[in-house]
Design a protein around this motif. Structure first.
Motif, PDB file in Angstrom:
ATOM      1  N   THR A   1      17.590   2.290 -92.437  1.00  0.00           N
ATOM      2  CA  THR A   1      17.536   0.833 -92.579  1.00  0.00           C
ATOM      3  C   THR A   1      16.183   0.292 -92.160  1.00  0.00           C
ATOM      4  O   THR A   1      15.541  -0.486 -92.879  1.00  0.00           O
ATOM      5  CB  THR A   1      18.640   0.170 -91.730  1.00  0.00           C
ATOM      6  OG1 THR A   1      19.916   0.666 -92.143  1.00  0.00           O
ATOM      7  CG2 THR A   1      18.603  -1.344 -91.881  1.00  0.00           C
ATOM      8  N   VAL A   2      15.730   0.707 -90.979  1.00  0.00           N
ATOM      9  CA  VAL A   2      14.441   0.239 -90.462  1.00  0.00           C
ATOM     10  C   VAL A   2      13.296   0.740 -91.330  1.00  0.00           C
ATOM     11  O   VAL A   2      12.354  -0.009 -91.637  1.00  0.00           O
ATOM     12  CB  VAL A   2      14.259   0.691 -88.998  1.00  0.00           C
ATOM     13  CG1 VAL A   2      12.856   0.361 -88.497  1.00  0.00           C
ATOM     14  CG2 VAL A   2      15.299   0.026 -88.104  1.00  0.00           C
TER      15      VAL A   2
ATOM     16  N   ALA B   1      20.974   0.387 -95.665  1.00  0.00           N
ATOM     17  CA  ALA B   1      22.101   0.458 -94.731  1.00  0.00           C
ATOM     18  C   ALA B   1      23.402   0.748 -95.467  1.00  0.00           C
ATOM     19  O   ALA B   1      24.233   1.542 -95.014  1.00  0.00           O
ATOM     20  CB  ALA B   1      22.210  -0.854 -93.947  1.00  0.00           C
ATOM     21  N   TRP B   2      23.586   0.106 -96.609  1.00  0.00           N
ATOM     22  CA  TRP B   2      24.806   0.312 -97.401  1.00  0.00           C
ATOM     23  C   TRP B   2      24.889   1.745 -97.916  1.00  0.00           C
ATOM     24  O   TRP B   2      25.947   2.384 -97.838  1.00  0.00           O
ATOM     25  CB  TRP B   2      24.825  -0.677 -98.560  1.00  0.00           C
ATOM     26  CG  TRP B   2      26.058  -0.575 -99.414  1.00  0.00           C
ATOM     27  CD1 TRP B   2      27.323  -0.957 -99.083  1.00  0.00           C
ATOM     28  CD2 TRP B   2      26.128  -0.030-100.736  1.00  0.00           C
ATOM     29  NE1 TRP B   2      28.190  -0.705-100.129  1.00  0.00           N
ATOM     30  CE2 TRP B   2      27.487  -0.140-101.156  1.00  0.00           C
ATOM     31  CE3 TRP B   2      25.191   0.514-101.602  1.00  0.00           C
ATOM     32  CZ2 TRP B   2      27.910   0.295-102.401  1.00  0.00           C
ATOM     33  CZ3 TRP B   2      25.617   0.958-102.854  1.00  0.00           C
ATOM     34  CH2 TRP B   2      26.954   0.839-103.240  1.00  0.00           C
TER      35      TRP B   2
ATOM     36  N   GLY C   1      27.458   4.660 -96.515  1.00  0.00           N
ATOM     37  CA  GLY C   1      28.392   5.280 -97.461  1.00  0.00           C
ATOM     38  C   GLY C   1      28.372   6.786 -97.396  1.00  0.00           C
ATOM     39  O   GLY C   1      29.372   7.445 -97.667  1.00  0.00           O
ATOM     40  N   ASP C   2      27.198   7.347 -97.013  1.00  0.00           N
ATOM     41  CA  ASP C   2      27.083   8.804 -96.914  1.00  0.00           C
ATOM     42  C   ASP C   2      27.503   9.334 -95.553  1.00  0.00           C
ATOM     43  O   ASP C   2      27.613  10.540 -95.360  1.00  0.00           O
ATOM     44  CB  ASP C   2      25.632   9.239 -97.174  1.00  0.00           C
ATOM     45  CG  ASP C   2      25.223   8.972 -98.622  1.00  0.00           C
ATOM     46  OD1 ASP C   2      26.127   8.890 -99.463  1.00  0.00           O
ATOM     47  OD2 ASP C   2      24.014   8.848 -98.885  1.00  0.00           O
ATOM     48  N   ALA C   3      27.695   8.421 -94.595  1.00  0.00           N
ATOM     49  CA  ALA C   3      28.045   8.868 -93.244  1.00  0.00           C
ATOM     50  C   ALA C   3      29.441   9.468 -93.235  1.00  0.00           C
ATOM     51  O   ALA C   3      30.346   8.981 -93.908  1.00  0.00           O
ATOM     52  CB  ALA C   3      27.976   7.694 -92.269  1.00  0.00           C
ATOM     53  N   PRO C   4      29.644  10.556 -92.486  1.00  0.00           N
ATOM     54  CA  PRO C   4      30.968  11.182 -92.447  1.00  0.00           C
ATOM     55  C   PRO C   4      31.989  10.276 -91.789  1.00  0.00           C
ATOM     56  O   PRO C   4      31.698   9.569 -90.827  1.00  0.00           O
ATOM     57  CB  PRO C   4      30.736  12.448 -91.600  1.00  0.00           C
ATOM     58  CG  PRO C   4      29.512  12.141 -90.775  1.00  0.00           C
ATOM     59  CD  PRO C   4      28.667  11.257 -91.645  1.00  0.00           C
ATOM     60  N   THR C   5      33.192  10.255 -92.346  1.00  0.00           N
ATOM     61  CA  THR C   5      34.268   9.441 -91.788  1.00  0.00           C
ATOM     62  C   THR C   5      34.914  10.175 -90.630  1.00  0.00           C
ATOM     63  O   THR C   5      35.279  11.349 -90.771  1.00  0.00           O
ATOM     64  CB  THR C   5      35.329   9.159 -92.857  1.00  0.00           C
ATOM     65  OG1 THR C   5      34.693   8.520 -93.961  1.00  0.00           O
ATOM     66  CG2 THR C   5      36.430   8.261 -92.303  1.00  0.00           C
ATOM     67  N   PRO C   6      35.017   9.533 -89.448  1.00  0.00           N
ATOM     68  CA  PRO C   6      35.629  10.221 -88.313  1.00  0.00           C
ATOM     69  C   PRO C   6      37.085  10.550 -88.601  1.00  0.00           C
ATOM     70  O   PRO C   6      37.794   9.784 -89.266  1.00  0.00           O
ATOM     71  CB  PRO C   6      35.514   9.181 -87.174  1.00  0.00           C
ATOM     72  CG  PRO C   6      35.354   7.873 -87.867  1.00  0.00           C
ATOM     73  CD  PRO C   6      34.638   8.170 -89.128  1.00  0.00           C
TER      74      PRO C   6
END
Length: 243
Positions: free
Chosen positions: A188-189, A220-221, A225-230
């Motif tokens: 994001t940054v 950020a979006w 979206g690619d971040a693993p779901t806990p």
């Protein structure tokens, strides 16, 4: 549970570094505005009614006689468009505020007190005492420094020789570090910074503000979206008959 006194004390403690960092910027703005022909009273009224450092500097850069009203309005709207997203993220956290407190508080919302309020909301309920303990000193500091800058005018000199122009940059680096959440924050940054820098170089202000904001939102979006779901917690079955 924190008391009103605790919230006021915490708000004052959180905002004073930002208020100190804003002082030389306010002095610079007042001096530049005076060089454009604005009186100290006009500078004070502009700071009180607009209260947006970036938009005020952009307006002063475009200032002429007669004033280019359309260009001034457009640049101000473009630079301050981020406040729509900031207000949308903060509004659900102001449940303990009256309607009047919300309107007044959000009118004088700045990047610094928004970021500090979001950080505070992670661990504590936002209260009017905390919010206005931040907002009031920050607003008064901006009004005082910008008006004083208009009074002393060119005597102030170039703040770059004192390193004062880097004060806000250093402050925002610290705020970003406080919000750091790994890969999503990095992308994001990075996207916002690169897009803003390239646009500033190619098109100049105020386009870099909107471009950086849009690039940061898109990054950020995508990263989120690619971040693993806990994994979901395994449900616990309670035997109502007892242990």
């Amino acid at each position: 549970m924190s008391t009103m006194r605790d919230d006021v004390r915490r708000g004052l403690s959180d905002i004073w570094p930002a208020a100190v960092a804003a002082a030389p910027i306010g002095l610079l703005f007042g001096a530049v505005a005076a060089g454009k022909g604005l009186s100290p009273l006009e500078v004070f009224l502009m700071s009180a009614m607009v209260f947006a450092g970036g938009a005020q500097f952009a307006a002063i850069e475009l200032w002429a006689q007669p004033a280019p009203v359309a260009a001034l309005v457009f640049s101000t709207l473009l630079i301050n468009a981020r406040h729509v997203l900031m207000g949308a993220s903060l509004a659900p956290k102001l449940t303990g505020f009256s309607r009047g407190q919300k309107l007044l508080g959000l009118y004088y919302m700045a990047d610094e007190n928004w970021a500090l309020a979001e950080k505070r909301a992670r661990t504590h309920r936002l209260t009017p005492a905390y919010w206005f303990a931040m907002v009031v000193p920050f607003v008064l500091g901006w009004l005082t420094s910008s008006t004083l800058g208009a009074v002393i005018g060119a005597v102030l000199g170039d703040p770059k020789r004192l390193g004062a122009d880097f004060a806000f940059t250093a402050l925002f680096i610290a705020l970003v570090a406080a919000f750091w959440k790994g890969r999503v924050t990095f992308w994001t940054v990075a996207a916002a910074g690169i897009a803003s820098a390239v646009t500033y170089r190619l098109a100049g202000p105020p386009w870099h503000v909107a471009t950086g904001a849009l690039a940061g939102l898109a990054a950020a979006w995508l990263a989120a979206g690619d971040a693993p779901t806990p994994p979901l917690a395994k449900p616990v079955i309670v035997d109502e008959a007892g242990p």
